[in-house]
Write a protein that holds these residues in place. Structure first.
Motif, PDB file in Angstrom:
ATOM      1  N   ALA A   6     -18.698   2.399 -47.318  1.00 28.62           N
ATOM      2  CA  ALA A   6     -18.104   1.983 -48.586  1.00 28.62           C
ATOM      3  C   ALA A   6     -17.131   0.832 -48.399  1.00 28.62           C
ATOM      4  CB  ALA A   6     -17.405   3.169 -49.237  1.00 28.62           C
ATOM      5  N   THR A   7     -16.632   0.604 -47.196  1.00 26.46           N
ATOM      6  CA  THR A   7     -15.636  -0.422 -46.945  1.00 26.46           C
ATOM      7  C   THR A   7     -16.043  -1.247 -45.737  1.00 26.46           C
ATOM      8  OG1 THR A   7     -14.360   1.116 -45.574  1.00 26.46           O
ATOM      9  CG2 THR A   7     -13.798   1.001 -47.908  1.00 26.46           C
ATOM     10  N   PRO A   8     -15.480  -2.456 -45.595  1.00 28.53           N
ATOM     11  CA  PRO A   8     -15.792  -3.284 -44.425  1.00 28.53           C
ATOM     12  C   PRO A   8     -15.316  -2.608 -43.146  1.00 28.53           C
ATOM     13  CG  PRO A   8     -14.675  -4.547 -46.144  1.00 28.53           C
ATOM     14  CD  PRO A   8     -14.567  -3.115 -46.528  1.00 28.53           C
ATOM     15  N   PRO A   9     -15.826  -3.043 -41.991  1.00 25.91           N
ATOM     16  CA  PRO A   9     -15.385  -2.456 -40.726  1.00 25.91           C
ATOM     17  C   PRO A   9     -13.884  -2.628 -40.519  1.00 25.91           C
ATOM     18  CG  PRO A   9     -17.375  -3.770 -40.409  1.00 25.91           C
ATOM     19  CD  PRO A   9     -16.901  -4.030 -41.800  1.00 25.91           C
ATOM     20  N   ILE A  10     -13.268  -1.615 -39.946  1.00 25.66           N
ATOM     21  CA  ILE A  10     -11.858  -1.658 -39.583  1.00 25.66           C
ATOM     22  C   ILE A  10     -11.746  -2.173 -38.151  1.00 25.66           C
ATOM     23  CG2 ILE A  10      -9.781  -0.291 -39.156  1.00 25.66           C
ATOM     24  CD1 ILE A  10     -10.818   1.696 -41.257  1.00 25.66           C
ATOM     25  N   GLU A  11     -10.914  -3.179 -37.949  1.00 26.93           N
ATOM     26  CA  GLU A  11     -10.688  -3.684 -36.597  1.00 26.93           C
ATOM     27  C   GLU A  11      -9.396  -3.087 -36.056  1.00 26.93           C
ATOM     28  OE1 GLU A  11     -11.337  -7.743 -35.669  1.00 26.93           O
ATOM     29  OE2 GLU A  11     -12.776  -8.067 -37.305  1.00 26.93           O
ATOM     30  N   THR A  12      -9.472  -2.539 -34.863  1.00 26.05           N
ATOM     31  CA  THR A  12      -8.320  -1.938 -34.217  1.00 26.05           C
ATOM     32  C   THR A  12      -8.446  -2.145 -32.717  1.00 26.05           C
ATOM     33  OG1 THR A  12      -7.074   0.126 -33.926  1.00 26.05           O
ATOM     34  CG2 THR A  12      -9.457   0.321 -34.079  1.00 26.05           C
ATOM     35  N   GLU A  13      -7.325  -2.028 -32.014  1.00 23.79           N
ATOM     36  CA  GLU A  13      -7.388  -2.211 -30.561  1.00 23.79           C
ATOM     37  C   GLU A  13      -8.083  -1.043 -29.883  1.00 23.79           C
ATOM     38  OE1 GLU A  13      -3.788  -4.891 -28.978  1.00 23.79           O
ATOM     39  OE2 GLU A  13      -3.105  -2.993 -29.854  1.00 23.79           O
ATOM     40  N   ALA A  14      -7.914   0.147 -30.421  1.00 25.03           N
ATOM     41  CA  ALA A  14      -8.502   1.326 -29.786  1.00 25.03           C
ATOM     42  C   ALA A  14      -8.908   2.337 -30.842  1.00 25.03           C
ATOM     43  CB  ALA A  14      -7.506   1.959 -28.820  1.00 25.03           C
ATOM     44  N   LEU A  15     -10.036   2.987 -30.608  1.00 27.93           N
ATOM     45  CA  LEU A  15     -10.491   4.066 -31.472  1.00 27.93           C
ATOM     46  C   LEU A  15     -10.687   5.304 -30.616  1.00 27.93           C
ATOM     47  CD1 LEU A  15     -11.331   4.752 -34.434  1.00 27.93           C
ATOM     48  CD2 LEU A  15     -13.687   4.549 -33.644  1.00 27.93           C
ATOM     49  N   ILE A  16     -10.095   6.409 -31.050  1.00 25.28           N
ATOM     50  CA  ILE A  16     -10.227   7.680 -30.352  1.00 25.28           C
ATOM     51  C   ILE A  16     -11.183   8.556 -31.137  1.00 25.28           C
ATOM     52  CG2 ILE A  16      -9.017   9.718 -29.489  1.00 25.28           C
ATOM     53  CD1 ILE A  16      -6.464   8.038 -29.422  1.00 25.28           C
ATOM     54  N   ILE A  17     -12.234   9.017 -30.481  1.00 18.32           N
ATOM     55  CA  ILE A  17     -13.188   9.935 -31.102  1.00 18.32           C
ATOM     56  C   ILE A  17     -12.728  11.348 -30.777  1.00 18.32           C
ATOM     57  CG2 ILE A  17     -15.597  10.655 -31.255  1.00 18.32           C
ATOM     58  CD1 ILE A  17     -16.391   7.870 -30.287  1.00 18.32           C
ATOM     59  N   GLY A  18     -12.201  12.025 -31.780  1.00 20.03           N
ATOM     60  CA  GLY A  18     -11.625  13.347 -31.596  1.00 20.03           C
ATOM     61  C   GLY A  18     -10.192  13.352 -32.073  1.00 20.03           C
ATOM     62  N   ALA A  19      -9.709  14.534 -32.465  1.00 17.36           N
ATOM     63  CA  ALA A  19      -8.315  14.666 -32.894  1.00 17.36           C
ATOM     64  C   ALA A  19      -7.735  15.988 -32.403  1.00 17.36           C
ATOM     65  CB  ALA A  19      -8.204  14.558 -34.408  1.00 17.36           C
ATOM     66  N   LEU A  32       3.018   4.335 -26.603  1.00 17.05           N
ATOM     67  CA  LEU A  32       4.013   3.904 -25.625  1.00 17.05           C
ATOM     68  C   LEU A  32       3.590   2.614 -24.928  1.00 17.05           C
ATOM     69  CD1 LEU A  32       5.059   7.279 -23.928  1.00 17.05           C
ATOM     70  CD2 LEU A  32       6.253   6.014 -25.729  1.00 17.05           C
ATOM     71  N   GLN A  33       2.264   2.389 -24.840  1.00 20.85           N
ATOM     72  CA  GLN A  33       1.738   1.155 -24.259  1.00 20.85           C
ATOM     73  C   GLN A  33       1.593   0.053 -25.302  1.00 20.85           C
ATOM     74  OE1 GLN A  33       1.274   0.670 -21.027  1.00 20.85           O
ATOM     75  NE2 GLN A  33       1.845   2.780 -20.512  1.00 20.85           N
ATOM     76  N   GLU A  34       2.050   0.335 -26.535  1.00 24.74           N
ATOM     77  CA  GLU A  34       1.976  -0.614 -27.651  1.00 24.74           C
ATOM     78  C   GLU A  34       0.542  -1.048 -27.940  1.00 24.74           C
ATOM     79  OE1 GLU A  34       5.409  -3.395 -28.105  1.00 24.74           O
ATOM     80  OE2 GLU A  34       5.840  -2.827 -26.016  1.00 24.74           O
ATOM     81  N   ILE A  35      -0.353  -0.079 -27.873  1.00 24.41           N
ATOM     82  CA  ILE A  35      -1.755  -0.299 -28.221  1.00 24.41           C
ATOM     83  C   ILE A  35      -2.025   0.401 -29.547  1.00 24.41           C
ATOM     84  CG2 ILE A  35      -4.159   0.160 -27.573  1.00 24.41           C
ATOM     85  CD1 ILE A  35      -3.289   0.050 -24.651  1.00 24.41           C
ATOM     86  N   ALA A  36      -2.402  -0.343 -30.551  1.00 23.07           N
ATOM     87  CA  ALA A  36      -2.690   0.225 -31.867  1.00 23.07           C
ATOM     88  C   ALA A  36      -4.000   1.000 -31.816  1.00 23.07           C
ATOM     89  CB  ALA A  36      -2.781  -0.884 -32.918  1.00 23.07           C
ATOM     90  N   CYS A  37      -3.981   2.214 -32.332  1.00 21.08           N
ATOM     91  CA  CYS A  37      -5.194   3.036 -32.281  1.00 21.08           C
ATOM     92  C   CYS A  37      -5.403   3.747 -33.601  1.00 21.08           C
ATOM     93  CB  CYS A  37      -5.124   4.038 -31.129  1.00 21.08           C
ATOM     94  SG  CYS A  37      -4.043   5.454 -31.444  1.00 21.08           S
ATOM     95  N   GLN A  38      -6.606   4.259 -33.771  1.00 22.31           N
ATOM     96  CA  GLN A  38      -6.963   5.118 -34.882  1.00 22.31           C
ATOM     97  C   GLN A  38      -7.769   6.279 -34.322  1.00 22.31           C
ATOM     98  OE1 GLN A  38      -8.442   3.230 -38.432  1.00 22.31           O
ATOM     99  NE2 GLN A  38      -7.194   1.404 -38.149  1.00 22.31           N
ATOM    100  N   LEU A  39      -7.788   7.402 -35.045  1.00 17.26           N
ATOM    101  CA  LEU A  39      -8.514   8.584 -34.606  1.00 17.26           C
ATOM    102  C   LEU A  39      -9.527   8.989 -35.668  1.00 17.26           C
ATOM    103  CD1 LEU A  39      -5.193   9.085 -33.953  1.00 17.26           C
ATOM    104  CD2 LEU A  39      -6.194  10.877 -32.549  1.00 17.26           C
ATOM    105  N   VAL A  40     -10.682   9.474 -35.214  1.00 18.75           N
ATOM    106  CA  VAL A  40     -11.707   9.951 -36.131  1.00 18.75           C
ATOM    107  C   VAL A  40     -12.227  11.284 -35.616  1.00 18.75           C
ATOM    108  CG1 VAL A  40     -13.466   8.564 -34.937  1.00 18.75           C
ATOM    109  CG2 VAL A  40     -13.925   9.428 -37.231  1.00 18.75           C
ATOM    110  N   ASP A  41     -12.383  12.249 -36.522  1.00 15.74           N
ATOM    111  CA  ASP A  41     -12.821  13.584 -36.122  1.00 15.74           C
ATOM    112  C   ASP A  41     -13.672  14.189 -37.224  1.00 15.74           C
ATOM    113  OD1 ASP A  41     -12.740  16.569 -35.574  1.00 15.74           O
ATOM    114  OD2 ASP A  41     -11.523  15.873 -33.902  1.00 15.74           O
TER     115      ASP A  41
END
Length: 373
Positions: A6-19, A32-41
């Motif tokens: 439904a929306t354009p791709p989200i760009e992020t530095e890191a994606l975590i599969i699992g929560a 703490l490493q100043e890496i922007a991330c998102q999580l999907v579960d």
């Protein structure tokens, strides 16, 4: 590309599969490493196996916590993660992982409504435990047709899209299951005593015995005694549809104790039959799996694919132990390795949250050490 997105791709530095716990602590370490991330579960709430399967059972082997429930552990990890506030995409099953020409990863997900999301990230972390925890499905052939469409009548996660308090009062709603998730949902939906509710909330289970804590059992018995909901014993074996509309569910056919048979009106069926771990789409991503696990470098948690890491029960290396405390260690190593990969020319310094002004600023506790002194 996912045509249903439904929306354009989200760009992020890191994606975590699992929560789950490993994923939540990994997100903290990436912060703490100043890496922007998102999580999907795929689950509707964070916490993974601990929260979904044994939220109230005690855990005794966490450092500094003599006893802690799965629910409490999840709450503590979320509280720790709050300074970084990474987006959580819940109820989303990651269905595809592909390498882009620029070296970054392209991921896509689907949700229960056949829509989904896409991401583009140079770093991907698989923290999916033993796989995606998917709901156990009803065994009635053909019932799956009512899971789809703009107004699904069978919902394994959450509530129907058309759910409102007003609509609920006019519908026959069946919650099927015998554990805490089923009982809690039935009690949540049960109308208050004396409410004008021409519909009915039914808790359906194969036996009068439930796998729940005493306090929840007492709440269930009180609600039944007050007539706020009804308990029906049986197992679905078939269904009826609305006359002249085979796409609309009208009733469940039940096999009842003593070789009996019953028909139960049903506008919405909400099965809560527990969760079952399945490797799921991950098995089709072309990764080098060994006995359903991802081999990793024990120093970095990196897989054979550049930019792809695995932590927790999904990974394997010599000496691997499937313990939460080990997963926390793996998350820390993976975050440091990710920072080195993302910023190859930058010197990595080992800093401590007790003394580092930079880390304390990230955590929103800058000046805490000085004030304490």
């Amino acid at each position: 590309m996912n045509p249903a997105a439904a929306t354009p791709p989200i760009e992020t530095e890191a994606l975590i599969i699992g929560a789950g716990p490993a994923a939540l602590f990994l997100a903290f370490q990436l912060g703490l490493q100043e890496i922007a991330c998102q999580l999907v579960d795929v689950l509707p709430a964070p916490g993974g196996q601990c929260h979904a399967l044994y939220p109230d059972k005690p855990i005794y082997d966490l450092p500094g916590l003599p006893v802690c429930s799965g629910r409490e552990l999840t709450e503590r990890l979320l509280q720790q993660l709050r300074p970084f506030n990474p987006p959580l995409h819940l109820g989303q099953l990651v269905s595809g992982l592909q390498r882009r020409p620029d070296g970054r990863w392209h991921l896509r997900s689907i949700d229960s409504g056949d829509s989904g999301q896409e991401w583009i990230a140079p770093l991907v972390f698989i923290a999916a435990g033993v796989g995606a925890f998917l709901p156990r499905k009803e065994s009635v052939a053909g019932l799956e047709r009512f899971e789809r469409g703009p107004a699904p009548q069978v919902c394994y996660h959450g509530l129907p899209a058309a759910y409102t308090a007003e609509a609920m009062a006019k519908r026959h709603i069946i919650v099927h299951g015998g554990d805490a998730a089923a009982v809690e949902l039935a009690l949540e939906l049960a109308p208050p005593l004396g409410a004008d509710a021409p519909g009915r909330i039914t808790l359906l289970h194969r036996s009068p015995r439930f796998q729940i804590e005493p306090a929840l059992q007492a709440a269930l018995e009180q609600a039944l005694a007050m007539g706020r909901l009804q308990l029906v014993l049986g197992q679905p074996v078939g269904f009826d549809t609305v006359a002249n509309d085979p796409a609309a569910l009208q009733a469940l056919q039940l096999a009842t104790p003593g070789d009996g048979h019953a028909t139960l009106p049903c506008d919405w069926l909400l099965p809560r039959l527990g969760l079952s771990p399945k490797l799921g789409p991950l098995a089709d991503w072309g990764l080098a799996l060994e006995r359903k696990h991802l081999p990793v470098d024990s120093a970095t948690m990196a897989t054979a694919e550049p930019g792809l890491f695995a932590v927790g029960d999904i990974n394997h290396y010599p000496g691997k132990r499937k313990l939460i405390v080990c997963a926390f260690h793996e998350a820390t190593l993976a975050a440091f390795a990710a920072a080195a990969l993302l910023r190859p020319g930058q010197r990595q310094l080992l800093q401590y949250t007790t003394t580092s002004p930079r880390l304390q600023q990230l955590l929103g506790v800058a000046g805490a050490s000085a004030a304490a002194g």
